[in-house]
Every structure is written in structure tokens, then in C-alpha cells.
Design an enzyme around this catalytic site. Structure first.
Site, mmCIF file in Angstrom:
data_model
loop_
_atom_site.group_PDB
_atom_site.id
_atom_site.type_symbol
_atom_site.label_atom_id
_atom_site.label_comp_id
_atom_site.label_asym_id
_atom_site.label_seq_id
_atom_site.Cartn_x
_atom_site.Cartn_y
_atom_site.Cartn_z
ATOM 1 N N SER A 168 0.787 -1.188 0.198
ATOM 2 C CA SER A 168 -0.184 0.326 0.165
ATOM 3 C C SER A 168 0.870 1.072 0.015
ATOM 4 O O SER A 168 2.203 0.879 0.520
ATOM 5 C CB SER A 168 -0.543 -0.244 1.158
ATOM 6 O OG SER A 168 -1.249 0.972 1.314
ATOM 7 N N TYR A 182 -1.331 -0.444 10.435
ATOM 8 C CA TYR A 182 -1.545 -1.232 9.089
ATOM 9 C C TYR A 182 -0.214 0.134 8.578
ATOM 10 O O TYR A 182 0.522 -1.225 7.312
ATOM 11 C CB TYR A 182 -2.793 -0.401 8.171
ATOM 12 C CG TYR A 182 -2.927 -0.391 7.535
ATOM 13 C CD1 TYR A 182 -2.980 -2.114 6.545
ATOM 14 C CD2 TYR A 182 -2.932 0.379 6.026
ATOM 15 C CE1 TYR A 182 -3.477 -1.789 5.508
ATOM 16 C CE2 TYR A 182 -2.804 -0.299 4.818
ATOM 17 C CZ TYR A 182 -3.094 -1.858 4.257
ATOM 18 O OH TYR A 182 -3.567 -1.901 3.191
#
Length: 246
Positions: A168, A182
Site C-alpha cells: 500500500s 497498518y
């Protein structure tokens, strides 16, 4: 390496995690007649034909039905549970005889809007997020190498075997909204990818990562899918490639 039913023709065998999610479902629906897919999922399953279904044309029962060309082999698994990575790999090798592409797509995204110091939720979620986002890709890559790839250098190079980790942009940028845990896990996945590329190069297996912006909100899912397919077909090694809208 375990032997099983050979892949049909020259189709590549893909072991895909997170098959029931947005990207995994799109991969299966778009590519189920192109790849032989070991689709690992949890509660949700991809909306594509699998070994659980057989289609018949009621007006011509003997006719070939295109949906039956699907080679999606569903496996339900919690990959963070002890022994599950090994079970999935054993099933994949028994079913198709080998794996050409490992797509580590399964991920845990839990946001903590209160931040790291206002409450304990981020601390409590740390181990579970890292277990799925980093630990599972590490275990799958290592076990596949141990159980097949290390012993088939010529085959690895001939079939262009490789790993694509789905990371990501959060792994390299700071975004608001409580993404710290995350983001840290995706940063770790990015660096794990580089180490896999360096270590697996000696037996002919490549490793790269795609790092998309939020999809489908900012980036079409199809664009992320295209990036994975291009990495599988290419010769790149050790890269982390951003996928953005423009």
C-alpha cells in the site's frame, strides 16, 4: 515436489490469498480461464466458478460449458493459524504440481482514529495485523521455496516463477485517520519483498510488490490487477511499484 493433476496446457498456477476480497475477487473473475488459481479465502469467496460447481446446459447436456474451464480451486483457511500455511501449500502442490505465481493479497486493515496514545486499540491490534500482513507472506514464500522452488532452478527460470506482494502507499507515506499500525506493517512488507528478491534470486524466483493508493476509491481495481499481471509477465525483481490514479 508433490505431484498432482498437471496444469492444463501452458497456463500458469497462481496461489492467491485474500481471494474473497475486492482485489482477489477481481483477479479470479478476470483470470479464471487464464490461470490455474488456488484461491485462499475466509468467510467470503470469489464470485467465480470453482471445483464446487459444475455447469450443464439443460438444452444440450453434453455440450462444453465455458464456466467449466475454470480452474479456481477454493481453499478456506485462516492463514495465521498454526499449520495452515503448510496445509494450503500441500493442497496446492497436490492439486497442480507446482506454483508459478504467489500473490500475497490477504491483509488486515483496522484503523485507530484515536491514535497510538489515546486508548489501547492500536497496541492490541499490532500483533494480529503484523501476523497477517507480514508473517503470512513470509511463511508462504519460505515454505514454497523449501518445498519446491529451491530444488527446481531450471524450472523456476523457464516458468518465470515469482512473488507479488500487495502492499500500500501507506507503507511509504503518512496518512491521517489512524493508519500507523497498518502502515508500519506495509512498510515491513515492502522491505521483506526486497529481501525475498535478493535471497530467492539464486534459485531463479523473483519478488516484487505493488503499492496501490486506496482502491477502488482512488484507483480502479482493474489497474491494480493489471500491475500484478505485468509483474508476473515481466523480469523485474526487488521493486515496490506504486499504483496511483494518474
Amino acid at each position: 515436489m508433490s505431484t498432482g493433476e498437471p496444469a492444463r496446457g501452458d497456463r500458469r498456477v497462481c496461489l492467491l490469498t485474500g481471494a474473497g476480497g475486492t482485489l482477489g475477487d477481481a483477479f479470479c473473475r478476470a483470470l479464471y480461464t487464464t490461470y490455474d488459481i488456488v484461491a485462499v479465502c475466509g468467510a467470503r469467496i470469489p464470485a467465480t466458478p470453482s471445483q464446487h460447481e459444475w455447469f450443464v446446459d439443460p438444452f444440450d447436456p453434453q455440450a462444453d460449458v465455458p464456466e467449466n474451464e475454470s480452474r479456481v480451486f477454493l481453499i478456506r483457511s485462516d492463514l495465521t493459524a498454526p499449520g495452515e500455511v503448510e496445509r494450503v501449500i500441500d493442497l496446492a502442490l497436490a492439486r497442480f504440481g507446482g506454483v508459478d505465481l504467489l500473490v500475497n493479497n490477504a491483509a488486515s486493515l483496522r484503523l485507530h482514529p484515536q491514535g497510538l496514545v489515546d486508548g489501547d486499540s492500536a497496541i492490541d491490534d499490532f500483533e494480529s495485523q503484523f501476523a497477517l500482513n507480514v508473517g503470512v507472506p513470509l511463511r508462504l514464500s519460505a515454505r514454497l521455496a523449501q518445498r519446491g522452488w529451491m530444488h527446481d532452478i531450471d524450472g523456476n527460470r523457464a516458468r518465470n516463477r515469482n512473488i507479488v506482494n500487495v502492499s500500500s502507499l501507506s507503507g511509504s507515506k503518512v496518512y491521517p485517520g489512524g493508519q500507523a499500525v497498518y502502515a508500519a506493517s506495509k512498510a515491513a512488507l515492502n522491505h521483506l519483498t526486497r529481501h525475498l528478491a535478493a535471497e530467492f534470486e539464486e534459485f531463479g524466483v523473483r519478488a516484487n510488490a505493488v503499492a496501490p493508493d486506496s482502491f477502488p476509491a482512488r484507483v480502479p481495481t482493474e489497474k491494480v490487477l493489471q500491475a500484478i499481471v505485468e509483474l508476473d509477465a515481466g523480469a523485474m525483481n526487488g521493486g515496490v511499484y506504486s499504483v496511483v490514479a494518474n
